[in-house]
Every structure is written in C-alpha cells, then in structure tokens.
Design a protein around this motif. Sequence first.
Motif, PDB file in Angstrom:
ATOM      1  N   GLN A   5       0.986  11.206  10.973  1.00  0.00           N
ATOM      2  CA  GLN A   5       0.628  12.156   9.918  1.00  0.00           C
ATOM      3  C   GLN A   5      -0.141  11.478   8.797  1.00  0.00           C
ATOM      4  OE1 GLN A   5       3.827  14.103   7.737  1.00  0.00           O
ATOM      5  NE2 GLN A   5       2.800  16.077   8.009  1.00  0.00           N
ATOM      6  N   GLU A 158      -4.680  17.461   2.543  1.00  0.00           N
ATOM      7  CA  GLU A 158      -3.663  17.651   3.583  1.00  0.00           C
ATOM      8  C   GLU A 158      -3.980  18.871   4.432  1.00  0.00           C
ATOM      9  OE1 GLU A 158      -0.010  17.863   1.451  1.00  0.00           O
ATOM     10  OE2 GLU A 158       0.296  15.676   1.407  1.00  0.00           O
ATOM     11  N   ASN A 162      -4.587  18.813   8.394  1.00  0.00           N
ATOM     12  CA  ASN A 162      -3.819  19.677   9.299  1.00  0.00           C
ATOM     13  C   ASN A 162      -4.738  20.555  10.139  1.00  0.00           C
ATOM     14  OD1 ASN A 162      -1.110  18.941   8.782  1.00  0.00           O
ATOM     15  ND2 ASN A 162      -1.099  20.123   6.874  1.00  0.00           N
ATOM     16  N   HIS A 165      -6.254  18.354  12.808  1.00  0.00           N
ATOM     17  CA  HIS A 165      -5.212  17.982  13.756  1.00  0.00           C
ATOM     18  C   HIS A 165      -4.852  19.154  14.668  1.00  0.00           C
ATOM     19  CE1 HIS A 165      -0.853  16.965  14.732  1.00  0.00           C
ATOM     20  NE2 HIS A 165      -1.539  15.982  15.268  1.00  0.00           N
ATOM     21  N   ASN A 166      -4.733  20.341  14.081  1.00  0.00           N
ATOM     22  CA  ASN A 166      -4.405  21.531  14.880  1.00  0.00           C
ATOM     23  C   ASN A 166      -5.544  21.871  15.848  1.00  0.00           C
ATOM     24  OD1 ASN A 166      -1.923  21.830  13.628  1.00  0.00           O
ATOM     25  ND2 ASN A 166      -2.712  23.202  12.042  1.00  0.00           N
TER      26      ASN A 166
END
Length: 487
Positions: A5, A158, A162, A165-166
């Motif tokens: 993360q 962030e 995200n 990443h998704n």
Amino acid sequence: MSDKQWEELDGEPGTVEAKGRKYTELAEAIARSVTTLQQIVDDTNTTAKSMDKTRKLAGEVREDIDKARQRYSYTGEALTTYGASLRTAKNEADPAAQRLRTLRANLESAQATAQSADSAVDDLPTDASDADKSDAQRAQTNANNAVSDLQTQITQAESDWNSGHNDKNTAARSAISKIEEVVSGDKVNGLEDSGWDKFKNFVKGAYKIFKIICDVAGILAIFLSWVPILGQVLMVLAAIGSIIAIIENIVKFARGEIGFGAMLLGVGLGVMGLFGGKAIGSVAKYAKARSVVKTAATMSNRAAKVKFGNALLKSSRKTLAMTKGQRVTEVLKSPFVRSAGDKAVWGMAKNGLYKNAFKSWQGAKFPLPYKDGGARFAMGNDDVVDMMKHFSQSGIVIDRVTSNAQAIATVGAVFNQTANLANNAAKLGTSIGGGDGWGGFNSGNSLATSGAGGSWGKITGLPGNVNNAVTGVTDVFGHDGYVAGKW
C-alpha cells in the motif's frame, strides 16, 4: 496481494506486452501452418493414392493445431491488453506513491510547527500585548492551515493511488478470466488435460513433496539418528534423498541443463552424503584398532587386558584383520545401517533405561551441556569422536600409518559434517523454492501440454512451454492472481 500500500505498483508493462506479442506471433505461426495444411487438403491435382492418406492426415492435424492457435491467440491478446492497462495504472498510481512520500514527510514537519504554534498561543503571558497575541494567533492559524492543506493533498494522492491499484486488479482479473476460457472454460476445444496428464501432474507433485521430506530428513538425521525408530526412518529417507540428488544431477547433465563440472560436484556431494560418514568412521576405527594392537604388542597379555579390556582387544584385532573388500562392503551397506553407538542407545531405550539412554555419551549429538556434545556436533561421527578419546590416553603407540589415518578421519569428519549440513540445507531450499528443475513428469505429446521449447519454440524463439505459460496463470499474475512484477 503483491502490491504494498502507498508504494509503486509491482509489474513491468513492457515485459508483459512483450510476452503477449510472443504468444500472438506463435498463434500467427500456427495459423500459417494451418493454411499450408489446408492447401494440402484442398489439393486435388495430385491423384496418387498415397496423397489421399496425406490429405486425410493433414486435415486431422489441421483441426487439432487450429484449436491450439486459439489458445495462444487468446493468451497473447490477454497479456497485451493487460500490459497496456498495467502501464496506465502505474502512470496513475506510481506518481501518487512518490507524492505521498514527500507529502507525509512535509506533514510531519508541518504538524510539529503547528504544535509549536499552539504551545506559543497557550504560553502567552496574561499581560501580552495585542500585537503579540495577534502574531501568535496568526502563526497558529497559518500552521494549522498548512497541516489541513497537506492532509487534503494526501487524501487526493491516496485516492489516485487506489484508483490506479483498482484498475490494475480489474485488468488482471479480466486477463485471467480470458485465459481461463481457453484453459478450462467454454473455449477449451478439447485441449484439457487427459486423465494421464492429470496422473502425471499428481505424480510430479507427490515426487516434489517426497523430495522435500527427504531433504528435511537429511538434516534431522544428523542430529536424531540415535532416536529409536525415528532415527532409522530418518536415515533411510536421507539416503533416498542422496540417491535422488545423484540421479537428478546425471539427468540434468544428460539434458544439457548443467555442465560436466556441476554434475560431478552434485554427484560427489550425493555420494558423500551416502557413504562419506561411514567411510570416515571406518578409517577412524582402523586407526584406533591399529593403535590398540600395536600398543598391546609392546605389553604382556595381562597388562594389555588391564589397559584395554578383553572385548576391545578382540574387536581391534578383528577390525585390523578385515580385508579391503570387507571394508568396502561395510561402507556400501552403511546408508541404511545405524552406528554401534546409535544401536546401543536404542537398546537402552528398548529395555526401559530411558534415563541412561538420554544421558549416554553415545546419544549426545547436540552441543554442550551434553557430554562430548561439541565434538560430536563438529564431527558428526561417533567413531571419530571415540577414536579421539582413545588417542587422548597416555602410553598409546601411534606409528606413521596410524597418525595418517587419525588425521584423515578427523579432518574428513569435520569436512563431511560441514558439507552435509550446507548441502542438505541448500537442497531443501531449492526444493521448497521449486527450482529443482528435474521435470521428470513434465513432458507430453499434445500441443496443449507439451513444451513450446520444442519445434514451435525454435520457430518463434519463445521460452517456456504452453502448459506453464497458458495454464499456469500464476506465472504471469503472481500467486494471488495479481501481477508479481517479476519475469
């Protein structure tokens, strides 16, 4: 999940796309061969009866390899599409990860400044001037606004991370689904593994597990060979592991996977694991026996019995009288036979003398505080330690031959113990890591299961094989179904 993360995403888009292009090229090569075979089928100008069978065979082969073409084509398309999606995802997430590192460092500094500003306001004296109060409150407001602004930027970064990443995970799942269609889904076209292929895969997996068990036993046997029943089992498994290592190195050399020197080293270590300890122990027993007999020859019969005991005198003379053939036979049968010391401990335990067995020096394989434990751990050989204790006595005759045998046994025992520990640990690590590379049950005859490193691989230059590349989705996406980033 392989990604950490708030850090750059794993995966190399260029590498994934290159793999996809390779599979697409292979599909195109197969398509060209299908076209050629179809031309043979359609050729009606050649009327020779021999060509009838050729056309029939060409038609059957064409249908089979056209099914394989679809498998390669789908895989290539899936990887190429995923590579592009991975690049887009990294372009969004990676800069966000870099910003986050900077923003978090700045936030920590800003929070310290805000804390100081808050303290400055709280610590103002009651008689502070309006100007001082105004300056302190302004500094407090600015510091808190800086913290709030940085927190907003971090939240946005962030969110960007995200999102990337998704997107990566969504693309990975889509690629996996597409590949699974031609592996086990609607488009498998009869290219699923046969019962025999599944059996071979089961045997290969069972072999791998058994090999790991043997490698573990090879390490445990060094310390626990004296334990009743368990010791014998460990010794047998360790011996089988050494035999497997010897065979694997010979097979690898025959297949051109390792050179002659590496093969000799691997076989040598395997042979040493099988017979090294007993051979060294035999030298140690010879040195001790020779010393006993030579010393007894300088004394009266009565004095010799008092010094060594009747049993030791008899066993020493018997050992010294053994022929070379008898010594070799004793060494060759040794991998599955426990030492006299181990047998003695087993006998004590069998007769209920557990305390004596546990405390006995024959069973002290571990380092101190057990008696002789340090020497036994270093030597890994009861016979050598027994020889060393014998030579510590005074008045023992040690001629040149005895001295040489003593030195060979002592140095050889240390080397053999060290090599066995290192070799067994290395073998275990390799087995667990899946790098044994023997692949004894990894061959097949169909395009669905055989290696692309064969004729097709030579045409395209494609490494790996169809089965691993197409059905082994984890090679591409990592063990958890997402890209591991390593090829």
